[in-house]
Motif scaffolding. Structure first.
Motif, PDB file in Angstrom:
ATOM      1  N   ALA A   1       0.841  -1.202   0.000  1.00  0.00           N
ATOM      2  CA  ALA A   1       0.000   0.000   0.000  1.00  0.00           C
ATOM      3  C   ALA A   1       0.876   1.252   0.000  1.00  0.00           C
ATOM      4  CB  ALA A   1      -0.914   0.004   1.227  1.00  0.00           C
ATOM      5  N   ARG A   2       0.370   2.298  -0.632  1.00  0.00           N
ATOM      6  CA  ARG A   2       1.098   3.567  -0.639  1.00  0.00           C
ATOM      7  C   ARG A   2       1.078   4.161   0.759  1.00  0.00           C
ATOM      8  NH1 ARG A   2      -1.496   5.550  -6.258  1.00  0.00           N
ATOM      9  NH2 ARG A   2       0.195   4.817  -7.574  1.00  0.00           N
ATOM     10  N   PRO A   3       2.132   4.865   1.125  1.00  0.00           N
ATOM     11  CA  PRO A   3       2.139   5.489   2.445  1.00  0.00           C
ATOM     12  C   PRO A   3       1.149   6.651   2.474  1.00  0.00           C
ATOM     13  CG  PRO A   3       4.057   6.181   1.202  1.00  0.00           C
ATOM     14  CD  PRO A   3       3.364   5.132   0.395  1.00  0.00           C
ATOM     15  N   PRO A   4       0.597   6.938   3.650  1.00  0.00           N
ATOM     16  CA  PRO A   4      -0.297   8.084   3.762  1.00  0.00           C
ATOM     17  C   PRO A   4       0.454   9.375   3.417  1.00  0.00           C
ATOM     18  CG  PRO A   4      -0.399   6.723   5.735  1.00  0.00           C
ATOM     19  CD  PRO A   4       0.723   6.204   4.901  1.00  0.00           C
ATOM     20  N   PRO A   5      -0.218  10.347   2.783  1.00  0.00           N
ATOM     21  CA  PRO A   5       0.452  11.588   2.372  1.00  0.00           C
ATOM     22  C   PRO A   5       1.173  12.313   3.516  1.00  0.00           C
ATOM     23  CG  PRO A   5      -1.718  11.462   1.383  1.00  0.00           C
ATOM     24  CD  PRO A   5      -1.608  10.317   2.349  1.00  0.00           C
ATOM     25  N   ASP A   6       0.645  12.230   4.734  1.00  0.00           N
ATOM     26  CA  ASP A   6       1.272  12.951   5.843  1.00  0.00           C
ATOM     27  C   ASP A   6       2.586  12.299   6.307  1.00  0.00           C
ATOM     28  OD1 ASP A   6      -0.350  10.831   6.713  1.00  0.00           O
ATOM     29  OD2 ASP A   6      -0.541  11.682   8.719  1.00  0.00           O
ATOM     30  N   GLN A   7       2.886  11.090   5.845  1.00  0.00           N
ATOM     31  CA  GLN A   7       4.141  10.442   6.216  1.00  0.00           C
ATOM     32  C   GLN A   7       5.228  10.596   5.153  1.00  0.00           C
ATOM     33  OE1 GLN A   7       3.396   6.334   7.017  1.00  0.00           O
ATOM     34  NE2 GLN A   7       2.539   6.726   9.039  1.00  0.00           N
ATOM     35  N   LEU A   8       4.894  11.127   3.992  1.00  0.00           N
ATOM     36  CA  LEU A   8       5.863  11.213   2.905  1.00  0.00           C
ATOM     37  C   LEU A   8       7.079  12.059   3.239  1.00  0.00           C
ATOM     38  CD1 LEU A   8       3.723  11.316  -0.332  1.00  0.00           C
ATOM     39  CD2 LEU A   8       5.305   9.556   0.399  1.00  0.00           C
ATOM     40  N   ALA A   9       6.868  13.196   3.889  1.00  0.00           N
ATOM     41  CA  ALA A   9       8.005  14.067   4.230  1.00  0.00           C
ATOM     42  C   ALA A   9       8.990  13.315   5.122  1.00  0.00           C
ATOM     43  CB  ALA A   9       7.517  15.337   4.911  1.00  0.00           C
ATOM     44  N   GLU A  10       8.481  12.607   6.102  1.00  0.00           N
ATOM     45  CA  GLU A  10       9.335  11.841   7.015  1.00  0.00           C
ATOM     46  C   GLU A  10      10.077  10.728   6.265  1.00  0.00           C
ATOM     47  OE1 GLU A  10       8.861   8.953  10.908  1.00  0.00           O
ATOM     48  OE2 GLU A  10       7.194  10.248  10.331  1.00  0.00           O
ATOM     49  N   LEU A  11       9.375  10.014   5.399  1.00  0.00           N
ATOM     50  CA  LEU A  11      10.007   8.950   4.627  1.00  0.00           C
ATOM     51  C   LEU A  11      11.080   9.493   3.693  1.00  0.00           C
ATOM     52  CD1 LEU A  11       6.851   6.840   3.762  1.00  0.00           C
ATOM     53  CD2 LEU A  11       8.737   6.147   5.241  1.00  0.00           C
ATOM     54  N   ARG A  12      10.812  10.632   3.068  1.00  0.00           N
ATOM     55  CA  ARG A  12      11.791  11.210   2.143  1.00  0.00           C
ATOM     56  C   ARG A  12      13.024  11.728   2.879  1.00  0.00           C
ATOM     57  NH1 ARG A  12       7.092  13.766  -1.606  1.00  0.00           N
ATOM     58  NH2 ARG A  12       6.876  11.954  -2.956  1.00  0.00           N
ATOM     59  N   ARG A  13      12.848  12.214   4.095  1.00  0.00           N
ATOM     60  CA  ARG A  13      14.016  12.633   4.887  1.00  0.00           C
ATOM     61  C   ARG A  13      14.898  11.427   5.207  1.00  0.00           C
ATOM     62  NH1 ARG A  13      10.362  15.874   7.492  1.00  0.00           N
ATOM     63  NH2 ARG A  13      10.139  14.460   9.230  1.00  0.00           N
ATOM     64  N   ALA A  14      14.275  10.281   5.486  1.00  0.00           N
ATOM     65  CA  ALA A  14      15.024   9.092   5.873  1.00  0.00           C
ATOM     66  C   ALA A  14      15.621   8.350   4.675  1.00  0.00           C
ATOM     67  CB  ALA A  14      14.115   8.149   6.667  1.00  0.00           C
ATOM     68  N   TYR A  15      14.887   8.292   3.559  1.00  0.00           N
ATOM     69  CA  TYR A  15      15.300   7.443   2.439  1.00  0.00           C
ATOM     70  C   TYR A  15      15.618   8.186   1.149  1.00  0.00           C
ATOM     71  CZ  TYR A  15      13.479   3.805   5.469  1.00  0.00           C
ATOM     72  OH  TYR A  15      13.251   2.977   6.535  1.00  0.00           O
ATOM     73  N   GLY A  16      15.434   9.477   1.119  1.00  0.00           N
ATOM     74  CA  GLY A  16      15.708  10.232  -0.104  1.00  0.00           C
ATOM     75  C   GLY A  16      14.454  10.390  -0.954  1.00  0.00           C
ATOM     76  N   PRO A  17      14.626  10.659  -2.245  1.00  0.00           N
ATOM     77  CA  PRO A  17      13.484  10.966  -3.114  1.00  0.00           C
ATOM     78  C   PRO A  17      12.697   9.716  -3.551  1.00  0.00           C
ATOM     79  CG  PRO A  17      15.496  11.050  -4.382  1.00  0.00           C
ATOM     80  CD  PRO A  17      15.901  10.794  -2.952  1.00  0.00           C
ATOM     81  N   ILE A  18      11.944   9.150  -2.608  1.00  0.00           N
ATOM     82  CA  ILE A  18      11.135   7.977  -2.942  1.00  0.00           C
ATOM     83  C   ILE A  18       9.706   8.409  -3.258  1.00  0.00           C
ATOM     84  CG2 ILE A  18      12.544   6.399  -1.577  1.00  0.00           C
ATOM     85  CD1 ILE A  18      10.388   6.514   0.586  1.00  0.00           C
ATOM     86  N   PHE A  19       8.968   7.552  -3.934  1.00  0.00           N
ATOM     87  CA  PHE A  19       7.582   7.816  -4.340  1.00  0.00           C
ATOM     88  C   PHE A  19       7.476   9.152  -5.079  1.00  0.00           C
ATOM     89  CE2 PHE A  19       7.254   5.323  -0.334  1.00  0.00           C
ATOM     90  CZ  PHE A  19       6.734   4.163  -0.877  1.00  0.00           C
ATOM     91  N   PRO A  20       8.171   9.326  -6.208  1.00  0.00           N
ATOM     92  CA  PRO A  20       8.177  10.604  -6.890  1.00  0.00           C
ATOM     93  C   PRO A  20       6.807  11.048  -7.402  1.00  0.00           C
ATOM     94  CG  PRO A  20       9.204   8.937  -8.253  1.00  0.00           C
ATOM     95  CD  PRO A  20       8.972   8.325  -6.933  1.00  0.00           C
ATOM     96  N   GLY A  21       5.898  10.119  -7.640  1.00  0.00           N
ATOM     97  CA  GLY A  21       4.584  10.486  -8.163  1.00  0.00           C
ATOM     98  C   GLY A  21       3.589  10.909  -7.100  1.00  0.00           C
ATOM     99  N   LEU A  22       3.950  10.795  -5.830  1.00  0.00           N
ATOM    100  CA  LEU A  22       3.015  11.145  -4.747  1.00  0.00           C
ATOM    101  C   LEU A  22       3.360  12.508  -4.169  1.00  0.00           C
ATOM    102  CD1 LEU A  22       2.789   7.777  -2.792  1.00  0.00           C
ATOM    103  CD2 LEU A  22       1.216   8.677  -4.481  1.00  0.00           C
ATOM    104  N   GLN A  23       2.319  13.237  -3.814  1.00  0.00           N
ATOM    105  CA  GLN A  23       2.477  14.551  -3.201  1.00  0.00           C
ATOM    106  C   GLN A  23       2.312  14.434  -1.691  1.00  0.00           C
ATOM    107  OE1 GLN A  23       3.390  17.214  -5.021  1.00  0.00           O
ATOM    108  NE2 GLN A  23       3.442  15.800  -6.743  1.00  0.00           N
ATOM    109  N   GLU A  24       3.070  15.235  -0.970  1.00  0.00           N
ATOM    110  CA  GLU A  24       2.938  15.253   0.489  1.00  0.00           C
ATOM    111  C   GLU A  24       1.654  15.941   0.871  1.00  0.00           C
ATOM    112  OE1 GLU A  24       6.507  16.928   2.158  1.00  0.00           O
ATOM    113  OE2 GLU A  24       7.753  15.635   0.916  1.00  0.00           O
TER     114      GLU A  24
END
Length: 88
Positions: free
Chosen positions: A64-87
């Motif tokens: 499942a895709r991560p919830p939009p509110d978690q994207l910023a945290e995930l991108r800080r930890a792993y870099g530019p992941i899920f490029p098609g999803l907006q925070e």
């Protein structure tokens, strides 16, 4: 079910025609030929692709895709992941 761990072991068992393992007169377990299983998985994937009209991606469970509110945290930890999803 017995799944030989190495390609050589699988090859030797298949060459000897061994398809079951277990004590004589006791319960027998099938021996999986992983090369055949991989081929059948590929054939099934092609059939499903044709039936469903193209590629698909599962979005259930662990995929499942991560919830939009978690994207910023995930991108800080792993870099530019899920490029098609907006925070969110």
């Amino acid at each position: 079910m017995v799944i030989p761990a190495a390609g050589v072991a699988m090859l030797l068992l298949a060459d000897a025609g061994i398809t079951e393992a277990g004590p004589d007169g006791g319960p027998r377990a099938p021996v999986l030929n992983a090369a055949v299983a991989l081929l059948k998985q590929g054939e099934t994937t092609v059939k499903l692709n044709r039936l469903m009209g193209g590629r698909f991606t599962s979005r259930r469970g662990a995929y499942a895709r991560p919830p939009p509110d978690q994207l910023a945290e995930l991108r800080r930890a792993y870099g530019p992941i899920f490029p098609g999803l907006q925070e969110g």
